[in-house]
Design a protein around this motif. Structure first.
Motif, PDB file in Angstrom:
ATOM      1  N   GLU A  16       0.824  -1.209   0.000  1.00  0.00           N
ATOM      2  CA  GLU A  16       0.000   0.000   0.000  1.00  0.00           C
ATOM      3  C   GLU A  16       0.859   1.260   0.000  1.00  0.00           C
ATOM      4  OE1 GLU A  16      -2.588  -0.219   3.308  1.00  0.00           O
ATOM      5  OE2 GLU A  16      -3.885  -1.769   2.432  1.00  0.00           O
ATOM      6  N   ARG A  17       1.946   1.235   0.759  1.00  0.00           N
ATOM      7  CA  ARG A  17       2.810   2.413   0.797  1.00  0.00           C
ATOM      8  C   ARG A  17       3.491   2.641  -0.546  1.00  0.00           C
ATOM      9  NH1 ARG A  17       8.241   2.594   4.340  1.00  0.00           N
ATOM     10  NH2 ARG A  17       8.789   1.214   2.614  1.00  0.00           N
ATOM     11  N   LYS A  18       3.972   1.581  -1.176  1.00  0.00           N
ATOM     12  CA  LYS A  18       4.600   1.716  -2.482  1.00  0.00           C
ATOM     13  C   LYS A  18       3.611   2.218  -3.522  1.00  0.00           C
ATOM     14  CE  LYS A  18       8.738   0.228  -1.406  1.00  0.00           C
ATOM     15  NZ  LYS A  18       9.940   1.082  -1.509  1.00  0.00           N
ATOM     16  N   ALA A  19       2.391   1.713  -3.462  1.00  0.00           N
ATOM     17  CA  ALA A  19       1.380   2.175  -4.411  1.00  0.00           C
ATOM     18  C   ALA A  19       1.041   3.646  -4.201  1.00  0.00           C
ATOM     19  CB  ALA A  19       0.117   1.312  -4.284  1.00  0.00           C
ATOM     20  N   ALA A  20       0.965   4.064  -2.923  1.00  0.00           N
ATOM     21  CA  ALA A  20       0.688   5.476  -2.654  1.00  0.00           C
ATOM     22  C   ALA A  20       1.824   6.368  -3.127  1.00  0.00           C
ATOM     23  CB  ALA A  20       0.437   5.672  -1.165  1.00  0.00           C
ATOM     24  N   GLU A  21       3.076   5.930  -2.929  1.00  0.00           N
ATOM     25  CA  GLU A  21       4.211   6.729  -3.401  1.00  0.00           C
ATOM     26  C   GLU A  21       4.235   6.815  -4.922  1.00  0.00           C
ATOM     27  OE1 GLU A  21       7.621   4.877  -1.751  1.00  0.00           O
ATOM     28  OE2 GLU A  21       7.237   5.563   0.310  1.00  0.00           O
ATOM     29  N   ALA A  22       3.938   5.712  -5.601  1.00  0.00           N
ATOM     30  CA  ALA A  22       3.908   5.733  -7.062  1.00  0.00           C
ATOM     31  C   ALA A  22       2.791   6.626  -7.580  1.00  0.00           C
ATOM     32  CB  ALA A  22       3.745   4.313  -7.598  1.00  0.00           C
ATOM     33  N   GLN A  23       1.646   6.620  -6.905  1.00  0.00           N
ATOM     34  CA  GLN A  23       0.544   7.478  -7.329  1.00  0.00           C
ATOM     35  C   GLN A  23       0.854   8.936  -7.075  1.00  0.00           C
ATOM     36  OE1 GLN A  23      -3.115   6.481  -5.409  1.00  0.00           O
ATOM     37  NE2 GLN A  23      -4.359   7.827  -6.711  1.00  0.00           N
ATOM     38  N   ALA A  24       1.571   9.224  -5.980  1.00  0.00           N
ATOM     39  CA  ALA A  24       1.927  10.615  -5.701  1.00  0.00           C
ATOM     40  C   ALA A  24       2.925  11.149  -6.724  1.00  0.00           C
ATOM     41  CB  ALA A  24       2.499  10.726  -4.297  1.00  0.00           C
ATOM     42  N   ARG A  25       3.841  10.328  -7.171  1.00  0.00           N
ATOM     43  CA  ARG A  25       4.810  10.746  -8.188  1.00  0.00           C
ATOM     44  C   ARG A  25       4.238  10.727  -9.584  1.00  0.00           C
ATOM     45  NH1 ARG A  25       8.192   7.197  -5.171  1.00  0.00           N
ATOM     46  NH2 ARG A  25       7.914   5.652  -6.827  1.00  0.00           N
ATOM     47  N   ALA A  26       3.024  10.132  -9.716  1.00  0.00           N
ATOM     48  CA  ALA A  26       2.379  10.026 -11.023  1.00  0.00           C
ATOM     49  C   ALA A  26       3.310   9.335 -12.012  1.00  0.00           C
ATOM     50  CB  ALA A  26       1.945  11.391 -11.535  1.00  0.00           C
ATOM     51  N   ALA A  27       3.780   8.164 -11.617  1.00  0.00           N
ATOM     52  CA  ALA A  27       4.726   7.440 -12.461  1.00  0.00           C
ATOM     53  C   ALA A  27       4.014   6.940 -13.715  1.00  0.00           C
ATOM     54  CB  ALA A  27       5.319   6.259 -11.689  1.00  0.00           C
ATOM     55  N   GLN A  28       4.688   7.101 -14.835  1.00  0.00           N
ATOM     56  CA  GLN A  28       4.133   6.665 -16.102  1.00  0.00           C
ATOM     57  C   GLN A  28       4.295   5.159 -16.290  1.00  0.00           C
ATOM     58  OE1 GLN A  28       2.387   8.627 -17.981  1.00  0.00           O
ATOM     59  NE2 GLN A  28       2.818  10.465 -16.748  1.00  0.00           N
ATOM     60  N   GLU A  29       5.423   4.612 -15.858  1.00  0.00           N
ATOM     61  CA  GLU A  29       5.691   3.199 -16.026  1.00  0.00           C
ATOM     62  C   GLU A  29       5.371   2.480 -14.726  1.00  0.00           C
ATOM     63  OE1 GLU A  29       9.668   2.683 -17.206  1.00  0.00           O
ATOM     64  OE2 GLU A  29       9.456   3.781 -19.104  1.00  0.00           O
ATOM     65  N   PRO A  30       4.711   1.334 -14.824  1.00  0.00           N
ATOM     66  CA  PRO A  30       4.419   0.584 -13.587  1.00  0.00           C
ATOM     67  C   PRO A  30       5.689   0.031 -12.967  1.00  0.00           C
ATOM     68  CG  PRO A  30       3.830  -0.706 -15.532  1.00  0.00           C
ATOM     69  CD  PRO A  30       4.193   0.674 -16.028  1.00  0.00           C
ATOM     70  N   GLU A  31       5.768   0.142 -11.646  1.00  0.00           N
ATOM     71  CA  GLU A  31       6.934  -0.348 -10.924  1.00  0.00           C
ATOM     72  C   GLU A  31       6.772  -1.830 -10.599  1.00  0.00           C
ATOM     73  OE1 GLU A  31       7.548   1.965  -7.506  1.00  0.00           O
ATOM     74  OE2 GLU A  31       8.016   3.819  -8.589  1.00  0.00           O
ATOM     75  N   ALA A  32       7.885  -2.454 -10.337  1.00  0.00           N
ATOM     76  CA  ALA A  32       7.850  -3.871  -9.944  1.00  0.00           C
ATOM     77  C   ALA A  32       7.218  -4.010  -8.569  1.00  0.00           C
ATOM     78  CB  ALA A  32       9.261  -4.452  -9.930  1.00  0.00           C
ATOM     79  N   GLU A  33       6.616  -5.149  -8.340  1.00  0.00           N
ATOM     80  CA  GLU A  33       5.948  -5.387  -7.054  1.00  0.00           C
ATOM     81  C   GLU A  33       6.972  -5.381  -5.922  1.00  0.00           C
ATOM     82  OE1 GLU A  33       3.138  -8.753  -4.898  1.00  0.00           O
ATOM     83  OE2 GLU A  33       3.836  -8.996  -6.976  1.00  0.00           O
ATOM     84  N   PRO A  34       6.775  -4.606  -4.866  1.00  0.00           N
ATOM     85  CA  PRO A  34       7.754  -4.545  -3.783  1.00  0.00           C
ATOM     86  C   PRO A  34       7.867  -5.890  -3.072  1.00  0.00           C
ATOM     87  CG  PRO A  34       5.726  -3.434  -3.162  1.00  0.00           C
ATOM     88  CD  PRO A  34       5.588  -3.767  -4.616  1.00  0.00           C
ATOM     89  N   LYS A  35       9.056  -6.236  -2.729  1.00  0.00           N
ATOM     90  CA  LYS A  35       9.335  -7.503  -2.079  1.00  0.00           C
ATOM     91  C   LYS A  35       9.880  -7.245  -0.693  1.00  0.00           C
ATOM     92  CE  LYS A  35      11.946 -11.794  -2.568  1.00  0.00           C
ATOM     93  NZ  LYS A  35      12.937 -12.529  -3.390  1.00  0.00           N
TER      94      LYS A  35
END
Length: 396
Positions: A167-186
């Motif tokens: 959830e935290r990684k998804a919130a950070e990616a949404q805040a940065r408005a990343a164009q490319e999807p990031e890898a699933e955090p491990k």
């Protein structure tokens, strides 16, 4: 032989299994694996029948029967270890086989405990043996139930940490408005790293790990007992787990050592005390692990998260459904408004009763004089529902 042992033996096991069972079980496994008719489930059944034969010898109670029964119990335990090794070697293990192995272990312990203590009670008529039977069965059940629940709680904590991290990684990616999807955090847990690298310090593993998310749920325990790490590493070099008195050692001392030396009660008492002590240590370690879990959750999710929360509809029970929200505060005038005149012109909220009394002054058109000493008298009321006589009732 060495290849089979590396493939089938656990990376860490009870010291009784490592020293007294695996050397014999590995050689028997190499011979039994040649036959197609030998399956893990059939070996499990054989272990149960041999264990019941040991219980029958325990019930007889004499010294010779106790010695033979102890030897049969050890053979039963060797077969119990072979079924799992055979399943790992041939790759034909099943979920049902794991359940069957667990249930048959409990049945074997129950029958052997009742037979061993019951046979001694029939010979000596001492009630301490009956109490010892209850203690053995209770501690064996408590040990395995406690281990299962602690395992489930640890898996639950790990799942919640992974969910919060995602959830935290998804919130950070949404805040940065990343164009490319990031890898699933491990998320990597320190206990997994220590299990794979038993001879390496925890701090070294954390520094050289390939990910920045290393969660340590046993930091407080290692901080309070720094010598535990050195003892653990020394034991793991020989595949011996730090839990020195587990359910396996508890059973072996009662059903093998006790009958062989002829001191069943004393062996049972010492084994029960040591097992209870190690169980308390495990509970204490788990309590410290829950505190580490709370700390990690606060670091990962400073804001309230939905991970691990209970849904609203569960507070009222499954049969009640969702709990309705509390109604807002409404004024009494708004809840019960007075009707408007055009809605019901003839409506009177509180109609006043009208009484007709005999007033001689009103009949003459005069007003009654005022007197301060006027006494109010009650007006007699005549009953109109007089009772009927029997004759009148019949005629009516």
């Amino acid at each position: 032989m060495r290849a089979v042992q590396k493939l089938t033996c656990k990376k860490r096991d009870a010291w009784w299994t490592v020293l007294l069972v695996d050397p014999v079980a590995t050689r028997m496994l190499c011979w039994l694996a040649r036959f197609r008719c030998v399956t893990p489930n059939r070996v499990t059944w054989a272990a149960l029948f041999v264990g019941l034969g040991s219980a029958w010898l325990f019930l007889r109670g004499d010294q010779t029967s106790l010695i033979i029964g102890a030897a049969l119990y050890h053979v039963s335990f060797i077969l119990d270890c072979i079924d799992g090794k055979l399943a790992r070697l041939k790759g034909n293990g099943s979920v049902f086989g794991g359940w069957l192995d667990y249930v048959f272990d409990r049945i074997r312990v129950l029958f052997c405990a009742l037979a061993l203590m019951g046979g001694q009670y029939l010979r000596t008529h001492e009630a301490y043996y009956l109490l010892a039977a209850l203690v053995v069965v209770f501690l064996d059940m408590l040990r395995y139930v406690d281990a299962l629940q602690i395992y489930k709680m640890r898996m639950s904590m790990r799942t919640k940490i992974e969910k919060v991290t995602a959830e935290r990684k998804a919130a950070e990616a949404q805040a940065r408005a990343a164009q490319e999807p990031e890898a699933e955090p491990k998320v990597v847990f320190m206990e997994d790293l220590l299990r794979e690298n038993p001879g390496v310090e925890a701090e070294v593993l954390k520094q050289h790990s390939g990910t920045g998310e290393v969660v340590d749920l046993h930091a407080q325990f290692r901080g309070r007992f720094p010598w535990y790490t050195r003892v653990r590493q020394a034991l793991l070099r020989s595949r011996v787990r730090p839990h020195l008195i587990s359910g396996i050692e508890f059973q072996m001392f009662i059903f093998i050592v006790g009958p062989l030396i002829g001191q069943i009660l004393w062996t049972t008492a010492v084994s029960a005390a040591l097992l209870g002590l190690f169980e308390l240590v495990i509970m204490y370690k788990f309590w410290l692990s829950t505190r580490d879990f709370t700390r990690v959750m606060e670091e990962l999710a400073p804001t309230p998260s939905t991970a691990g929360t209970v849904a609203d509809h569960l507070f009222a029970g499954r049969h009640r459904g969702r709990v309705p929200a509390a109604p807002p505060e409404v004024a009494m005038e708004e809840r019960f408004p007075t009707p408007e005149p055009y809605e019901d012109p003839g409506f009177q909220p509180y109609p006043q009763p009208q009484y007709q009394s005999h007033n001689p002054y009103a009949a003459a058109g005069r007003v009654a004089p005022y007197s301060p000493h006027t006494v109010t008298r009650s007006i007699p009321v005549q009953r109109t529902d007089d009772t009927w006589t029997e004759a009148e009732g019949r005629s009516r």
